[in-house]
Design a protein around this motif. Structure first.
Motif, PDB file in Angstrom:
ATOM      1  N   VAL A   1       0.862  -1.182   0.000  1.00 25.04           N
ATOM      2  CA  VAL A   1       0.000   0.000   0.000  1.00 25.04           C
ATOM      3  C   VAL A   1       0.895   1.228   0.000  1.00 25.04           C
ATOM      4  O   VAL A   1       1.807   1.340   0.823  1.00 25.04           O
ATOM      5  CB  VAL A   1      -0.913   0.026   1.253  1.00 25.04           C
ATOM      6  N   GLU A   2       0.649   2.125  -0.946  1.00 19.71           N
ATOM      7  CA  GLU A   2       1.332   3.410  -0.932  1.00 19.71           C
ATOM      8  C   GLU A   2       0.526   4.368  -0.071  1.00 19.71           C
ATOM      9  O   GLU A   2      -0.710   4.396  -0.154  1.00 19.71           O
ATOM     10  CB  GLU A   2       1.456   3.981  -2.344  1.00 19.71           C
ATOM     11  N   ILE A   3       1.235   5.149   0.746  1.00 19.91           N
ATOM     12  CA  ILE A   3       0.582   6.142   1.596  1.00 19.91           C
ATOM     13  C   ILE A   3       1.094   7.507   1.164  1.00 19.91           C
ATOM     14  O   ILE A   3       2.295   7.784   1.227  1.00 19.91           O
ATOM     15  CB  ILE A   3       0.879   5.890   3.085  1.00 19.91           C
ATOM     16  N   TRP A   4       0.178   8.351   0.716  1.00 16.32           N
ATOM     17  CA  TRP A   4       0.507   9.639   0.114  1.00 16.32           C
ATOM     18  C   TRP A   4      -0.169  10.801   0.838  1.00 16.32           C
ATOM     19  O   TRP A   4      -1.296  10.666   1.323  1.00 16.32           O
ATOM     20  CB  TRP A   4      -0.039   9.693  -1.310  1.00 16.32           C
ATOM     21  N   ASP A   5       0.469  11.947   0.796  1.00 16.62           N
ATOM     22  CA  ASP A   5      -0.226  13.203   1.039  1.00 16.62           C
ATOM     23  C   ASP A   5      -1.208  13.347  -0.130  1.00 16.62           C
ATOM     24  O   ASP A   5      -0.829  13.117  -1.293  1.00 16.62           O
ATOM     25  CB  ASP A   5       0.776  14.360   1.052  1.00 16.62           C
ATOM     26  N   LYS A   6      -2.453  13.699   0.142  1.00 17.60           N
ATOM     27  CA  LYS A   6      -3.486  13.713  -0.900  1.00 17.60           C
ATOM     28  C   LYS A   6      -3.114  14.613  -2.073  1.00 17.60           C
ATOM     29  O   LYS A   6      -3.256  14.222  -3.236  1.00 17.60           O
ATOM     30  CB  LYS A   6      -4.821  14.156  -0.306  1.00 17.60           C
ATOM     31  N   ASP A   7      -2.627  15.822  -1.806  1.00 18.89           N
ATOM     32  CA  ASP A   7      -2.273  16.740  -2.889  1.00 18.89           C
ATOM     33  C   ASP A   7      -1.147  16.181  -3.748  1.00 18.89           C
ATOM     34  O   ASP A   7      -1.171  16.289  -4.974  1.00 18.89           O
ATOM     35  CB  ASP A   7      -1.879  18.116  -2.340  1.00 18.89           C
ATOM     36  N   LYS A   8      -0.145  15.574  -3.114  1.00 20.13           N
ATOM     37  CA  LYS A   8       0.979  14.998  -3.869  1.00 20.13           C
ATOM     38  C   LYS A   8       0.529  13.802  -4.699  1.00 20.13           C
ATOM     39  O   LYS A   8       1.007  13.589  -5.817  1.00 20.13           O
ATOM     40  CB  LYS A   8       2.121  14.605  -2.930  1.00 20.13           C
ATOM     41  N   TYR A   9      -0.404  13.017  -4.171  1.00 17.81           N
ATOM     42  CA  TYR A   9      -0.931  11.874  -4.920  1.00 17.81           C
ATOM     43  C   TYR A   9      -1.648  12.355  -6.176  1.00 17.81           C
ATOM     44  O   TYR A   9      -1.411  11.844  -7.277  1.00 17.81           O
ATOM     45  CB  TYR A   9      -1.883  11.063  -4.049  1.00 17.81           C
ATOM     46  N   GLU A  10      -2.519  13.342  -6.005  1.00 13.62           N
ATOM     47  CA  GLU A  10      -3.274  13.853  -7.156  1.00 13.62           C
ATOM     48  C   GLU A  10      -2.337  14.441  -8.202  1.00 13.62           C
ATOM     49  O   GLU A  10      -2.537  14.259  -9.402  1.00 13.62           O
ATOM     50  CB  GLU A  10      -4.319  14.860  -6.694  1.00 13.62           C
ATOM     51  N   GLN A  11      -1.281  15.123  -7.765  1.00 14.93           N
ATOM     52  CA  GLN A  11      -0.306  15.676  -8.701  1.00 14.93           C
ATOM     53  C   GLN A  11       0.437  14.554  -9.432  1.00 14.93           C
ATOM     54  O   GLN A  11       0.647  14.627 -10.633  1.00 14.93           O
ATOM     55  CB  GLN A  11       0.695  16.578  -7.968  1.00 14.93           C
ATOM     56  N   ALA A  12       0.822  13.515  -8.714  1.00 16.50           N
ATOM     57  CA  ALA A  12       1.528  12.389  -9.337  1.00 16.50           C
ATOM     58  C   ALA A  12       0.648  11.696 -10.370  1.00 16.50           C
ATOM     59  O   ALA A  12       1.124  11.317 -11.450  1.00 16.50           O
ATOM     60  CB  ALA A  12       1.990  11.397  -8.271  1.00 16.50           C
ATOM     61  N   ILE A  13      -0.634  11.536 -10.063  1.00 17.01           N
ATOM     62  CA  ILE A  13      -1.563  10.915 -11.013  1.00 17.01           C
ATOM     63  C   ILE A  13      -1.731  11.810 -12.232  1.00 17.01           C
ATOM     64  O   ILE A  13      -1.708  11.333 -13.369  1.00 17.01           O
ATOM     65  CB  ILE A  13      -2.931  10.622 -10.347  1.00 17.01           C
TER      66      ILE A  13
END
Length: 156
Positions: A119-131
Motif C-alpha cells: 500500500v502506498e501512503i501519500w499526502d493527498k495533494d501529492k498523490y493527485e499531482q503524481a496521477i
C-alpha cells in the motif's frame, strides 16, 4: 497474499495516526497480526506499507546482493533508510513516525493506494499531482510495460 485493490482517502491526526479504511483493513486482515514494514518509496515522495510476509520476500532478494560491491552496499543503505516496523493498534490505527511524515510531506489528508502487494501512503495533494503527471504519458508507458511479447497471455 492476494493482490490488494482500491484507493482510499483518510486523515492523519496530530500525532500521525491514521485509521485504516474498512475495505482495506478487510483485505489486510489475513496479515495484520504479523505486522508491517513502512519505508520511503524509491521513486516518489510517498511511503510504502509492506505486509511483513511481503517484506521478507523482498529482503531475501536484497540479501543476495554482494555487500562488497559498493553500488550494492549504497543501494541497501538507501533502500532501508528510515524503515520502521509497525503494528495496527487496538483501535485499528497505524502510527506514522515523524521522520517518515516529513519525508512524504503528509500532514492531514492522506490517500492509501493499493500497489499490487503493498500500500502506498501519500499526502493527498501529492498523490493527485503524481496521477495528473503520469496521465500525460500513461498510454506510452502502458504500451512499453504491458505491450511486450514476453508476457504470458494465457489465463490461469
Amino acid at each position: 497474499m492476494n493482490t490488494l485493490i482500491g484507493t482510499y482517502e483518510c486523515k492523519a491526526d496530530a500525532k500521525g495516526r491514521l485509521m485504516i479504511p474498512a475495505p482495506l483493513k478487510k483485505q489486510l486482515s489475513p496479515v495484520v497480526d504479523k505486522g508491517f514494514v513502512l519505508k520511503r518509496a524509491v521513486f516518489q515522495p510517498c511511503l510504502e506499507l509492506y505486509p511483513m510476509s511481503e517484506w521478507e520476500v523482498l529482503m531475501k532478494r536484497v540479501n543476495k546482493l554482494n555487500r562488497f560491491n559498493k553500488k550494492n552496499n549504497d543501494f541497501i543503505r538507501r533502500f532501508t533508510a528510515g524503515v520502521k516496523i509497525l503494528e495496527v493498534d487496538a483501535s485499528g490505527r497505524l502510527l506514522i513516525p515523524k521522520d517518515l511524515l516529513a519525508f512524504s510531506g503528509i500532514t492531514k489528508n492522506i490517500v492509501m493506494a493499493s500497489a499490487v502487494n503493498i500500500v502506498e501512503i501519500w499526502d493527498k495533494d501529492k498523490y493527485e499531482q503524481a496521477i495528473d503527471d503520469a496521465t500525460i504519458d500513461f498510454a506510452d508507458l502502458a504500451e512499453e510495460v504491458m505491450g511486450q511479447d514476453d508476457i504470458d497471455h494465457e489465463l490461469p
